[in-house]
Design an enzyme around this catalytic site. Structure first.
Site, mmCIF file in Angstrom:
data_model
loop_
_atom_site.group_PDB
_atom_site.id
_atom_site.type_symbol
_atom_site.label_atom_id
_atom_site.label_comp_id
_atom_site.label_asym_id
_atom_site.label_seq_id
_atom_site.Cartn_x
_atom_site.Cartn_y
_atom_site.Cartn_z
ATOM 1 N N GLN A 12 0.800 -1.222 0.000
ATOM 2 C CA GLN A 12 0.000 0.000 0.000
ATOM 3 C C GLN A 12 0.838 1.279 0.000
ATOM 4 O O GLN A 12 0.332 2.333 -0.365
ATOM 5 C CB GLN A 12 -0.946 0.008 1.209
ATOM 6 N N HIS A 58 0.839 -9.369 4.751
ATOM 7 C CA HIS A 58 -0.266 -8.424 4.565
ATOM 8 C C HIS A 58 -0.625 -8.429 3.081
ATOM 9 O O HIS A 58 -0.517 -7.423 2.385
ATOM 10 C CB HIS A 58 0.121 -7.030 5.070
ATOM 11 N N GLU A 101 -5.354 -10.273 9.024
ATOM 12 C CA GLU A 101 -6.741 -10.465 8.604
ATOM 13 C C GLU A 101 -6.946 -11.635 7.644
ATOM 14 O O GLU A 101 -7.334 -11.437 6.481
ATOM 15 C CB GLU A 101 -7.272 -9.186 7.944
ATOM 16 N N TYR A 127 -12.917 -1.522 12.714
ATOM 17 C CA TYR A 127 -13.419 -0.412 11.903
ATOM 18 C C TYR A 127 -14.883 -0.082 12.145
ATOM 19 O O TYR A 127 -15.275 1.079 12.117
ATOM 20 C CB TYR A 127 -13.202 -0.701 10.409
ATOM 21 N N GLU A 179 -5.047 -1.859 14.067
ATOM 22 C CA GLU A 179 -5.563 -0.917 13.068
ATOM 23 C C GLU A 179 -6.869 -0.355 13.575
ATOM 24 O O GLU A 179 -7.684 -1.081 14.155
ATOM 25 C CB GLU A 179 -5.854 -1.573 11.704
ATOM 26 N N TRP A 215 -4.712 3.419 11.759
ATOM 27 C CA TRP A 215 -4.646 3.172 10.323
ATOM 28 C C TRP A 215 -5.151 4.412 9.629
ATOM 29 O O TRP A 215 -6.315 4.725 9.782
ATOM 30 C CB TRP A 215 -5.482 1.951 9.900
ATOM 31 N N GLU A 261 -5.616 2.045 -1.286
ATOM 32 C CA GLU A 261 -6.643 1.293 -0.559
ATOM 33 C C GLU A 261 -7.077 0.091 -1.430
ATOM 34 O O GLU A 261 -8.218 -0.038 -1.809
ATOM 35 C CB GLU A 261 -7.807 2.213 -0.184
ATOM 36 N N TRP A 262 -6.100 -0.761 -1.757
ATOM 37 C CA TRP A 262 -6.343 -2.020 -2.472
ATOM 38 C C TRP A 262 -7.180 -1.790 -3.726
ATOM 39 O O TRP A 262 -6.820 -0.914 -4.518
ATOM 40 C CB TRP A 262 -6.937 -3.056 -1.501
HETATM 41 C C1 PNW Z 1 -7.913 -3.536 6.511
HETATM 42 N N1 PNW Z 1 -13.997 -5.673 6.159
HETATM 43 O O1 PNW Z 1 -8.733 -4.132 5.564
HETATM 44 C C2 PNW Z 1 -6.495 -3.783 6.022
HETATM 45 O O2 PNW Z 1 -5.688 -4.455 6.947
HETATM 46 C C3 PNW Z 1 -5.817 -2.586 5.485
HETATM 47 O O3 PNW Z 1 -4.775 -2.969 4.611
HETATM 48 C C4 PNW Z 1 -6.831 -1.653 4.811
HETATM 49 O O4 PNW Z 1 -6.238 -0.598 4.129
HETATM 50 C C5 PNW Z 1 -7.737 -1.157 5.914
HETATM 51 O O5 PNW Z 1 -8.314 -2.221 6.649
HETATM 52 C C6 PNW Z 1 -8.846 -0.242 5.429
HETATM 53 O O6 PNW Z 1 -9.713 -0.926 4.589
HETATM 54 C C7 PNW Z 1 -10.062 -4.463 5.788
HETATM 55 O O7 PNW Z 1 -14.700 -5.761 5.129
HETATM 56 C C8 PNW Z 1 -10.825 -4.702 4.663
HETATM 57 O O8 PNW Z 1 -14.439 -5.972 7.254
HETATM 58 C C9 PNW Z 1 -12.123 -5.115 4.788
HETATM 59 C C10 PNW Z 1 -12.667 -5.282 6.061
HETATM 60 C C11 PNW Z 1 -11.914 -5.034 7.190
HETATM 61 C C12 PNW Z 1 -10.609 -4.624 7.031
#
Ligand code: PNW
Length: 448
Positions: free
Chosen positions: A20, A121, A166, A293, A351, A398, A405-406
């Site tokens: 990233q 990651h 994750e 999150y 994060e 984070w 962002e992927w």
């Molecule tokens: C995380 N969900 O991804 C990753 O560890 C990071 O690389 C990413 O940039 C960050 O969160 C923000 O998206 C996630 O759907 C992606 O629950 C999806 C989920 C949770 C975390």
């Protein structure tokens, strides 16, 4: 202790991931990753964005560490690009790629910043994907071999290691819904990839007991799952969603078995595994990382793969730019739940952050008051968990920088530091200044 002060020694930092932010993905003899291939496949990322340049951190890491120091950061969670170190994924070590992480860690330590290293990651070497990737049982050995190269090089300087970031997102995004690399959409493959991720985790922890002296753990994403109504169908779907996201990986690690609901979730795609696999998976770990999150509100929906439920935030919910409901209390609840279910081991928030629309830079400032509020409410939620007796040892926001962002490319930004992707200029946002005050007062003054 003032109202919101944190325990002495609480570790404040930020997090990033290799693909990233680094850029230069093929520099110095690195092997391509599945994200290199995926992001260069037309239609896979927003605007066709790739990690070719990203934050150019591979070349600017020393400046970025300096910036961390200026913000008062005490820790930095980064990940290693497996293919930089082992271009074929296994076998030949690329000293130049390894040298990057060697220098990064030294630079962090010289600046008084503790490195936390994540081994995986999401940027699997393409060479290994060509041999089946996470579907090939041999990957547990490939991963342990790679992990051992890293332990031998960095253990002692790195005191906190994480095997995987994750695993749920790796399989749900990469093997079931196809939104992330390697982009498969296959119900049958998904639990196989999950299982080999867990075996790889176990093999890497086992190798660490032979080679390492400090602490190793894993990073999971957890969302408290709430039913959309008291309709029994919603309640049943919520239980499946909770098993699938929140317990699928931690139950095998701590209890040596998958949650009972998994068979219901995957039906005929759910495989049986030999007992020795569970023994490998159930290695003792020293700490757990939580990426938090949002919460999930589950509405039963037979068409929604694979749990028969979809996420439906309640009316009036405030959503971030990625559609995630603001729900700080869920962070307290999750930390309490982790202790109750898995025991009293050190927890780190590895994060937590938000994609939000930032106002443009004006007078050298980015006034992201919404992200300041996000941090304040979520840090208070961490503090509540500590007051409830949970052993939370640190918090990594984070993210340090706006970054790739992927599959959403550069369209959604989580950074507390703004990055101008044309000039690579870094500008700390108001949230970074706020976070610096939080750190300087150990939570106290800035949160009270
Ligand atoms: C995380 N969900 O991804 C990753 O560890 C990071 O690389 C990413 O940039 C960050 O969160 C923000 O998206 C996630 O759907 C992606 O629950 C999806 C989920 C949770 C975390």
């Amino acid at each position: 202790m003032t109202r919101r002060e944190f325990p002495k020694g609480f570790l404040w930092g930020s997090a990033t991931a290799a693909y990233q932010i680094e850029g230069s993905p093929l520099a110095d003899g690195a092997g391509a990753s599945i994200w290199q291939r995926f992001s260069h496949t037309p239609g896979k990322t927003v605007n066709g964005d790739t990690g070719d340049i990203a934050c150019d951190h591979y070349r600017r890491y020393a400046d970025d560490v300096k910036l961390m120091r200026e913000l008062g950061m005490q820790a930095y969670r980064f990940s290693v690009g497996w293919g930089r170190v082992l271009p074929d994924g296994n076998g030949r070590v690329n000293e130049k790629g390894l040298g990057f992480y060697d220098r990064l860690v030294d630079t962090l330590l010289e600046n008084g910043i503790e490195p936390l290293c994540t081994l995986y990651h999401w940027d699997l070497p393409e060479a290994l994907d060509n041999r089946g990737g996470w579907l090939n049982p041999d990957i547990a050995n490939w991963f342990a071999d790679y992990a051992s190269v890293m332990y031998r090089k960095l253990d002692g300087r790195v005191k906190k290691w994480a095997t995987l970031n994750e695993p749920w997102v790796v399989t749900d995004g990469g093997y079931l819904h196809g939104a992330l690399a390697p982009g498969h959409e296959n119900l049958f493959e998904t639990p196989i990839a999950s299982h080999h991720l867990l075996r790889a985790h176990g093999a890497a922890v086992k190798a660490y007991r032979a080679e390492g002296k400090n602490q190793i753990g894993i990073v999971v994403n957890i969302e408290p799952k709430h039913p959309a109504s008291d309709d029994p169908a919603d309640i049943a779907a919520t239980k499946r969603a909770d098993a699938y996201m929140n317990r699928q990986y931690l139950d095998p690690i701590f209890f040596g078995r998958y949650p009972g609901e998994m068979k219901e979730v995957f039906g005929e795609a759910w495989p049986e595994w030999p007992a020795e696999d569970y023994a490998l998976i159930q290695q003792k770990i020293d700490w757990l990382g939580l990426n938090y999150y949002t919460r999930g509100v589950t509405k039963a929906d037979p068409k929604a793969w694979p749990v028969g439920g979809r996420n439906e935030p309640p009316k009036g919910a405030v959503l971030t730019e990625t559609g995630w409901e603001l729900f700080p209390k869920g962070l307290t609840d999750t930390l309490v739940w982790m202790k109750e279910r898995y025991g009293d081991l050190p927890l780190y928030v590895t994060e937590n952050g938000a994609a939000m629309k930032d106002p443009p830079i004006a007078g050298g400032r980015v006034q992201d008051q919404h992200r300041v509020d996000y941090l304040r409410t979520h840090l208070s939620a961490v503090n509540d968990a500590i007051k409830a007796g949970v052993d939370v040892r640190g918090y990594m926001v984070w993210s340090l920088l706006d970054n790739l962002e992927w599959s959403l490319g550069y369209s959604k930004t989580f950074g507390i530091v703004h990055v101008d992707f044309k000039t690579q200029q870094r500008t700390p946002k108001d949230s970074a200044r706020f976070y610096a005050e939080v750190i300087a007062s150990n939570g106290g003054a800035a949160l009270a």
